[in-house]
Design a protein around this motif. Structure first.
Motif, mmCIF file in Angstrom:
data_model
loop_
_atom_site.group_PDB
_atom_site.id
_atom_site.type_symbol
_atom_site.label_atom_id
_atom_site.label_comp_id
_atom_site.label_asym_id
_atom_site.label_seq_id
_atom_site.Cartn_x
_atom_site.Cartn_y
_atom_site.Cartn_z
ATOM 1 N N ILE A 19 0.833 -1.207 0.000
ATOM 2 C CA ILE A 19 0.000 0.000 0.000
ATOM 3 C C ILE A 19 0.865 1.253 0.000
ATOM 4 C CG2 ILE A 19 -1.678 1.340 1.339
ATOM 5 C CD1 ILE A 19 -2.912 -1.356 2.206
ATOM 6 N N ASP A 20 1.946 1.264 0.773
ATOM 7 C CA ASP A 20 2.847 2.430 0.787
ATOM 8 C C ASP A 20 3.372 2.734 -0.610
ATOM 9 O OD1 ASP A 20 2.533 2.772 3.509
ATOM 10 O OD2 ASP A 20 4.432 1.784 4.043
ATOM 11 N N ALA A 22 2.038 1.690 -3.460
ATOM 12 C CA ALA A 22 0.913 2.010 -4.337
ATOM 13 C C ALA A 22 0.430 3.446 -4.138
ATOM 14 C CB ALA A 22 -0.228 1.023 -4.102
ATOM 15 N N VAL A 23 0.394 3.918 -2.887
ATOM 16 C CA VAL A 23 -0.009 5.307 -2.631
ATOM 17 C C VAL A 23 0.927 6.256 -3.367
ATOM 18 C CG1 VAL A 23 -0.080 7.111 -0.853
ATOM 19 C CG2 VAL A 23 -1.214 4.916 -0.453
ATOM 20 N N TYR A 61 -6.294 0.121 -5.183
ATOM 21 C CA TYR A 61 -6.564 1.556 -5.029
ATOM 22 C C TYR A 61 -7.504 1.792 -3.847
ATOM 23 C CZ TYR A 61 -6.766 6.421 -6.433
ATOM 24 O OH TYR A 61 -6.629 7.791 -6.460
ATOM 25 N N CYS A 64 -5.673 1.832 -0.731
ATOM 26 C CA CYS A 64 -4.954 3.106 -0.604
ATOM 27 C C CYS A 64 -5.891 4.214 -0.141
ATOM 28 C CB CYS A 64 -4.320 3.491 -1.942
ATOM 29 S SG CYS A 64 -3.001 2.396 -2.489
ATOM 30 N N ARG A 67 -6.601 3.856 3.504
ATOM 31 C CA ARG A 67 -5.439 4.250 4.312
ATOM 32 C C ARG A 67 -5.354 5.766 4.417
ATOM 33 N NH1 ARG A 67 0.069 2.771 4.507
ATOM 34 N NH2 ARG A 67 -0.622 0.643 4.877
ATOM 35 N N HIS A 103 2.801 11.586 4.602
ATOM 36 C CA HIS A 103 2.261 10.669 3.581
ATOM 37 C C HIS A 103 2.032 11.508 2.329
ATOM 38 C CE1 HIS A 103 1.663 7.870 6.908
ATOM 39 N NE2 HIS A 103 1.199 8.906 7.570
ATOM 40 N N VAL A 109 -4.180 10.988 -3.891
ATOM 41 C CA VAL A 109 -4.931 9.739 -4.029
ATOM 42 C C VAL A 109 -6.414 9.993 -3.777
ATOM 43 C CG1 VAL A 109 -5.332 7.462 -2.993
ATOM 44 C CG2 VAL A 109 -3.004 8.200 -3.538
#
Length: 198
Positions: A19-20, A22-23, A61, A64, A67, A103, A109
């Motif tokens: 996820i990190d 992908a973000v 997605y 993400c 998150r 982040h 996102v």
């Protein structure tokens, strides 16, 4: 504890790592510009492994969005200590800046204009955006009510101004990534003070 992923990494840790990455990928290139293969390459894992965690690109997605949406909503909710005062706007902006600094692609996102117009992704994004907008509207309403203004159209207009102002500030920051969260907060404080003294 979840079952182990590849190379002894727990499932939960591997999911966070994916996820990190992908973000960052989605935040940089947008939903339409990212493939699962690109995320897998950046994460140093296989594409099938990404699919085993998230099923589809949309599933990735969506993870993400959950998150970063939760991070932003929690940060703005925590910034309500001076709610109803002019300082509340600055507190809210600082909370957003601090979250996005940690982040970096969170805002991009959640506010990606290239998302599909309908479906589960769009619904999830709308829910998080709606929660942020509702907190902004509540803050604007408390500010006006505290100043003795109860015209509903005033409330509606101030909320619109606030929503567009935050979007504009975040776009400006995206174009000036060298600015830290502290610098952005100080810059906005100067602007709000100047507007208040006009």
């Amino acid at each position: 504890m979840g079952k182990a992923g590849t190379k002894g990494v727990s499932r939960a840790d591997r999911e966070r790592q994916i996820i990190d990455v992908a973000v960052e990928e989605f935040g940089t290139h947008g939903y339409a510009g990212v493939s699962v293969a690109a995320v897998a390459r950046r994460a140093g894992i296989s594409k099938p492994l990404v699919y085993s965690y998230f099923d589809t690109k949309d599933g990735l997605y969506l993870a993400c969005v959950h998150r970063v949406g939760a991070l932003l909503v929690d940060a703005v909710a925590a910034a309500r200590s001076r709610s109803g005062s002019t300082d509340h706007a600055l507190d809210t902006l600082h909370a957003i800046f601090a979250t996005v600094e940690r982040h970096r692609h969170a805002w991009s996102v959640l506010y990606d204009p290239a998302l599909p117009p309908d479906g589960e992704l769009r619904d999830a994004v709308r829910r998080f955006r709606g929660r942020l907008a509702a907190m902004g509207a509540a803050g604007a309403a408390r500010l006006l009510t505290g100043a003795g203004h109860d015209d509903p159209l005033d409330h509606q207009l101030l909320n619109e101004v606030w929503q567009y102002a935050v979007t504009a500030v975040m776009r400006w920051w995206s174009d000036h990534p060298d600015q830290s969260a502290a610098e952005m907060t100080a810059r906005c404080a100067r602007l709000l003070t100047a507007l208040g003294n006009d």
